[in-house]
Design a protein around this motif. Sequence first.
Motif, PDB file in Angstrom:
ATOM      1  N   TYR A 265       0.562   3.631  -3.333  1.00  0.00           N
ATOM      2  CA  TYR A 265      -0.452   4.692  -3.342  1.00  0.00           C
ATOM      3  C   TYR A 265      -0.058   5.971  -2.623  1.00  0.00           C
ATOM      4  CZ  TYR A 265      -2.805   0.399  -4.529  1.00  0.00           C
ATOM      5  OH  TYR A 265      -3.108  -0.784  -5.104  1.00  0.00           O
ATOM      6  N   GLU A 266       0.789   5.862  -1.634  1.00  0.00           N
ATOM      7  CA  GLU A 266       1.074   7.071  -0.856  1.00  0.00           C
ATOM      8  C   GLU A 266       1.729   8.174  -1.685  1.00  0.00           C
ATOM      9  OE1 GLU A 266       2.967   6.477   2.983  1.00  0.00           O
ATOM     10  OE2 GLU A 266       1.331   5.101   3.492  1.00  0.00           O
TER      11      GLU A 266
ATOM     12  N   HIS B 177      -4.745  16.408 -10.466  1.00  0.00           N
ATOM     13  CA  HIS B 177      -6.204  16.449 -10.678  1.00  0.00           C
ATOM     14  C   HIS B 177      -6.536  17.516 -11.701  1.00  0.00           C
ATOM     15  CE1 HIS B 177      -7.447  13.764  -7.382  1.00  0.00           C
ATOM     16  NE2 HIS B 177      -6.305  14.174  -6.819  1.00  0.00           N
TER      17      HIS B 177
ATOM     18  N   SER C  13       1.103   9.361  -4.466  1.00  0.00           N
ATOM     19  CA  SER C  13       0.173  10.208  -5.219  1.00  0.00           C
ATOM     20  C   SER C  13      -0.641  11.108  -4.296  1.00  0.00           C
ATOM     21  CB  SER C  13      -0.760   9.345  -6.061  1.00  0.00           C
ATOM     22  OG  SER C  13      -1.565   8.546  -5.218  1.00  0.00           O
ATOM     23  N   GLU C  14      -0.560  10.858  -2.987  1.00  0.00           N
ATOM     24  CA  GLU C  14      -1.372  11.660  -2.067  1.00  0.00           C
ATOM     25  C   GLU C  14      -0.995  13.136  -2.114  1.00  0.00           C
ATOM     26  OE1 GLU C  14      -1.115  10.113   1.879  1.00  0.00           O
ATOM     27  OE2 GLU C  14      -2.224   8.270   1.374  1.00  0.00           O
ATOM     28  N   SER C  15       0.301  13.416  -2.347  1.00  0.00           N
ATOM     29  CA  SER C  15       0.773  14.793  -2.261  1.00  0.00           C
ATOM     30  C   SER C  15       0.851  15.476  -3.619  1.00  0.00           C
ATOM     31  CB  SER C  15       2.155  14.790  -1.592  1.00  0.00           C
ATOM     32  OG  SER C  15       3.003  13.907  -2.321  1.00  0.00           O
ATOM     33  N   LYS C  16       0.187  14.936  -4.616  1.00  0.00           N
ATOM     34  CA  LYS C  16       0.323  15.493  -5.970  1.00  0.00           C
ATOM     35  C   LYS C  16      -1.016  15.992  -6.505  1.00  0.00           C
ATOM     36  CE  LYS C  16       4.421  12.729  -6.913  1.00  0.00           C
ATOM     37  NZ  LYS C  16       4.529  12.061  -5.583  1.00  0.00           N
ATOM     38  N   VAL C  17      -1.528  17.016  -5.816  1.00  0.00           N
ATOM     39  CA  VAL C  17      -2.853  17.530  -6.177  1.00  0.00           C
ATOM     40  C   VAL C  17      -2.883  18.073  -7.603  1.00  0.00           C
ATOM     41  CG1 VAL C  17      -3.593  18.111  -3.838  1.00  0.00           C
ATOM     42  CG2 VAL C  17      -2.281  19.769  -5.174  1.00  0.00           C
TER      43      VAL C  17
ATOM     44  N   LYS D 175       0.818  -1.209   0.000  1.00  0.00           N
ATOM     45  CA  LYS D 175       0.000   0.000   0.000  1.00  0.00           C
ATOM     46  C   LYS D 175       0.859   1.269   0.000  1.00  0.00           C
ATOM     47  CE  LYS D 175      -3.054   1.039   3.248  1.00  0.00           C
ATOM     48  NZ  LYS D 175      -3.969   0.760   4.358  1.00  0.00           N
TER      49      LYS D 175
END
Lengths: 94, 257
Positions: A71-72, A81, A74-78, A67
């Motif tokens: 996945y982590e 979006h 991509s958490e900081s790559k707003v 995990k």
Amino acid sequence: MTNEWPLWEVFIRGQHGMSHRHVGSLHAPDAEMAIKNARDVYTRRNEGQSIWVVEANHIAASSPSDKGPLYEPSESKVYRHPTFFDIPDEVGAL
Amino acid sequence: MSTPITRDEAFLQFLLRMGDNTLILGHRVSEWCGHSPVLEEDIALANTALDLIGQTQFWLGLAGEVQGNGQSADDLAFLRDVWDFRNILLVEVPNGDFGRTLMRQFLFDAWHAIQLGRLMTSSDTRVAAIAEKTSKEVAYHLERSADTVVGLGDGTEESHRRMQEALDYLWPYVGEMFQSDAVDAEMVAAGIAPDPASLRGEYDALIERILADATLTIPDSRFGHKGGRTGKMHTEHLGHLLTQMQWLQRAYPGSNW
């Protein structure tokens, strides 16, 4: 038990659905009976237009222990979006 | 029958035969609810039972209308006694094991599908409409029971043996579906329903194909039990079935919810 039927994952496309969604799993001796069982177990309240079944052991899945690396990051790559663009009305629903 | 039968009387008898077949088989199949060998079959059988009970509402509902004394489908199902039932004997025999239940289902579904196909062109529009609606359900019943008969017949040594035993046991009950009497003659004359005997060729072709795939042998004998659809004589099993099915109305007459 060795004489148990294989497990099948069931995917149903609903009345207005655009794509098949995973709804659950069941046991069946072969693909044809898996579709019939899926019809009886998962579409008895008029849920479906189309059924896919896949024998569960043919599904390759990512491991829960991966995990972090998976996945982590991509958490900081707003900025990934597409919310920074104005979408013209004519495009409609995406 | 010594006195000639009127068209209305014959029509009523025909509707009771259709509705009692689906009612009694529906009840028999529902007896598996919670007892099937696997969950998937349990739900599938319950679906079939519910389809058959639903079909009963159409046939017995129309029977009540034709009879014209205010009896509803529920009244006909729950307030008649054994001698008033007109189902074939095949559908009232006990379930036996799962294999026998599915073999009986197949032998009935094959007849049912052919019969409904003919009834879709009935001169009575209400009969044609019921046949049109129910034939889709029955097409699925037949597909499923035929597949299961092939799967179990051409399965393991034990499942093959059980399916052959089931066929041997049930075969003498098949002939009754194709017997014709004065009621049928009147229905043929009115263009309402086909002569039962005229379905036999198509039926034999269908079951011979499936049972051959199932590696099962159709018994030689043409002996047939009869008496159910005429109401002359049912098996001892129907009375026992009714004590279960009608228990609530017998214990609490007129109760509803």
